[in-house]
Design an enzyme around this catalytic site. Structure first.
Site, PDB file in Angstrom:
ATOM      1  N   ASP A   4       0.877  -1.184   0.000  1.00  0.00           N
ATOM      2  CA  ASP A   4       0.000   0.000   0.000  1.00  0.00           C
ATOM      3  C   ASP A   4       0.906   1.222   0.000  1.00  0.00           C
ATOM      4  O   ASP A   4       2.133   1.098  -0.114  1.00  0.00           O
ATOM      5  CB  ASP A   4      -0.952  -0.014   1.222  1.00  0.00           C
ATOM      6  CG  ASP A   4      -2.264   0.725   0.939  1.00  0.00           C
ATOM      7  OD1 ASP A   4      -2.210   1.933   0.667  1.00  0.00           O
ATOM      8  OD2 ASP A   4      -3.334   0.099   0.991  1.00  0.00           O
TER       9      ASP A   4
ATOM     10  N   GLY B 125       4.297   0.735  -2.189  1.00  0.00           N
ATOM     11  CA  GLY B 125       4.394   0.712  -3.647  1.00  0.00           C
ATOM     12  C   GLY B 125       3.076   1.022  -4.308  1.00  0.00           C
ATOM     13  O   GLY B 125       2.053   1.180  -3.636  1.00  0.00           O
ATOM     14  N   ASP B 126       3.135   1.083  -5.631  1.00  0.00           N
ATOM     15  CA  ASP B 126       1.979   1.454  -6.444  1.00  0.00           C
ATOM     16  C   ASP B 126       1.522   0.220  -7.217  1.00  0.00           C
ATOM     17  O   ASP B 126       2.228  -0.254  -8.110  1.00  0.00           O
ATOM     18  CB  ASP B 126       2.419   2.580  -7.400  1.00  0.00           C
ATOM     19  CG  ASP B 126       1.335   2.960  -8.389  1.00  0.00           C
ATOM     20  OD1 ASP B 126       0.202   2.429  -8.283  1.00  0.00           O
ATOM     21  OD2 ASP B 126       1.618   3.783  -9.275  1.00  0.00           O
ATOM     22  N   PHE B 127       0.340  -0.289  -6.876  1.00  0.00           N
ATOM     23  CA  PHE B 127      -0.102  -1.535  -7.520  1.00  0.00           C
ATOM     24  C   PHE B 127      -0.429  -1.351  -9.004  1.00  0.00           C
ATOM     25  O   PHE B 127      -0.597  -2.310  -9.733  1.00  0.00           O
ATOM     26  CB  PHE B 127      -1.247  -2.199  -6.760  1.00  0.00           C
ATOM     27  CG  PHE B 127      -2.464  -1.348  -6.418  1.00  0.00           C
ATOM     28  CD1 PHE B 127      -3.041  -0.473  -7.314  1.00  0.00           C
ATOM     29  CD2 PHE B 127      -3.052  -1.486  -5.156  1.00  0.00           C
ATOM     30  CE1 PHE B 127      -4.162   0.274  -6.990  1.00  0.00           C
ATOM     31  CE2 PHE B 127      -4.178  -0.732  -4.812  1.00  0.00           C
ATOM     32  CZ  PHE B 127      -4.738   0.144  -5.735  1.00  0.00           C
TER      33      PHE B 127
ATOM     34  N   HIS C 280     -13.179  -1.714  -6.717  1.00  0.00           N
ATOM     35  CA  HIS C 280     -14.349  -0.834  -6.890  1.00  0.00           C
ATOM     36  C   HIS C 280     -13.966   0.659  -6.871  1.00  0.00           C
ATOM     37  O   HIS C 280     -14.803   1.503  -7.146  1.00  0.00           O
ATOM     38  CB  HIS C 280     -15.448  -1.158  -5.866  1.00  0.00           C
ATOM     39  CG  HIS C 280     -15.090  -0.952  -4.439  1.00  0.00           C
ATOM     40  ND1 HIS C 280     -15.939  -1.320  -3.406  1.00  0.00           N
ATOM     41  CD2 HIS C 280     -13.999  -0.410  -3.842  1.00  0.00           C
ATOM     42  CE1 HIS C 280     -15.373  -1.016  -2.258  1.00  0.00           C
ATOM     43  NE2 HIS C 280     -14.211  -0.463  -2.495  1.00  0.00           N
TER      44      HIS C 280
END
Ligand SMILES: C[S@@+](CC[C@H](N)C(=O)[O-])C[C@H]1O[C@@H](n2cnc3c(N)ncnc32)[C@H](O)[C@@H]1O
Length: 348
Positions: A204, A230-232, A250
């Site tokens: 996250d 991190g950036d998913f 969502h």
């Protein structure tokens, strides 16, 4: 569950609708002003509370009286105010964390967002973006206190539902669980506590992960759970046998969801699975199932649509998974939560 009986006319239920909104505002004002914490274990006069909170005594007295009517406070025999058991649940030290949930959904920016629903429908943009000019998570960098309020608010819901999600499937083949967009690890640390052979990673943002060490300590899973900021949308940590995505997709449009799922597909070990924990919208058309679950799902969709994207049907999740090289193999309802499902997908 009983089907909801609609009133004959809106006018008949108008005060219920209006006062429902004001009831929540009264709770939110109480929490955001710090009333439950200021009252604490004792009882106080309105003028004492006004002095402590730096509030206008006359208007505070009227709010306190409304909180008595709503069951948050009670009058003592000498005319002071004390907390009821329900009101004590709104204190910052209450273990349920309800205060955080009420404070976030009562945040003035969230109410400006809900107030922009009409504009959002008219213009086709998320209400939050119409109000702020920013995407929901993009805005976090500009207003860290809003971001913090969001993470505190979310913690509560996940804390309550984690044991039920744990009951929804057999986790014996999950030894390396990667919780993608896992917030402060409320779900993962609860799962690891119940499955001592398993290890896990939470990915996250750095600020969301600030709450992880406390959850690791509370659940006694030291050494088995680590944080990976991190950036998913770019990549997710490789080598897991189970990739959790709870209440993540969502908040994103279809193209971004395919990127996130595709990143999981790339990172997955041989034989691994993705578990999407999500509310499922019924397929379009008259709802013939549980009316209460239907109402929850479509209102949850409006909530998400206000902030970012929205809920989806199973057919929509099937299409997203297929576009990312995944195939849905099972959908398990979460016990006692008629709207929550664990959608299991493997490499196609
Ligand atoms: C609705 S929350 C769900 C949190 C957690 N899975 C739960 O159910 O409690 C969505 C999470 O996605 C995280 N998130 C948003 N954008 C992200 C990104 N680009 N990379 C990693 N995490 C991100 C947010 O910080 C937030 O914690």
């Amino acid at each position: 569950m009983q089907p909801r009986t609609p009133p004959d006319t809106v006018a008949e239920s108008f005060s219920q609708l209006l006062f429902g909104a004001l009831t929540f505002r009264a709770y939110a004002a109480a929490v955001r002003l710090g009333i439950p914490d200021a009252v604490g274990d004792t009882s106080h006069r309105a003028d004492e509370l006004a002095a402590v909170l730096g509030a206008d005594e006359h208007r505070l007295r009227r709010l306190l009286r409304a909180l008595v009517a709503l069951g948050v406070l009670r009058h003592t025999d000498d005319g002071r105010f004390a907390l009821t058991a329900a009101g004590a649940g709104l204190r910052a030290d209450d273990p349920t964390g309800t205060r955080g949930l009420v404070a976030f959904f009562g945040h003035p920016l969230m109410w400006r967002t809900f107030g922009a629903l009409e504009r959002s429908v008219r213009e086709g943009t998320p209400a939050f973006t119409a109000v702020t000019g920013r995407g929901f998570f993009e805005y976090f960098a500009e207003d860290p206190s809003f971001a913090q309020s969001y993470h505190e608010g979310l913690h509560w819901g996940t804390e309550m539902t984690a044991p039920l999600i744990g009951m929804s499937r057999d986790w014996s083949d999950s030894r390396r669980i990667h919780d993608i967009g896992g917030g402060d690890g409320a779900l993962l640390t609860a799962l690891l506590a119940a499955h001592p052979y398993a290890h896990g990673i939470v990915q996250d943002s750095a600020e969301a992960l600030e709450g992880l060490p406390a959850n690791i300590r509370r659940h006694g899973v030291d050494g088995r759970c680590s944080a990976v900021p991190g950036d998913f949308l770019t990549e997710v940590p490789a080598g897991g046998d189970t990739y959790l995505l709870k209440n993540v997709l969502h908040e994103w449009g279809d193209d971004d969801c395919v990127r996130i799922l595709g990143n999981c597909r790339t990172a997955m070990a041989e034989g691994a699975r993705v578990l999407i924990v999500a509310t499922l919208l019924p397929e379009p058309g008259p709802a013939d199932g549980d009316q209460e679950a239907f109402t929850y799902a479509v209102l949850s969709d409006l909530l998400l649509m206000s902030a970012s994207h929205g809920e989806r049907t199973l057919a929509e999740y099937e299409r997203l998974c297929a576009a990312a090289g995944l195939r849905i193999t099972r959908v398990s309802p979460v016990p006692h939560l008629p709207n929550d499902n664990v959608i299991e997908a493997v490499a196609a």
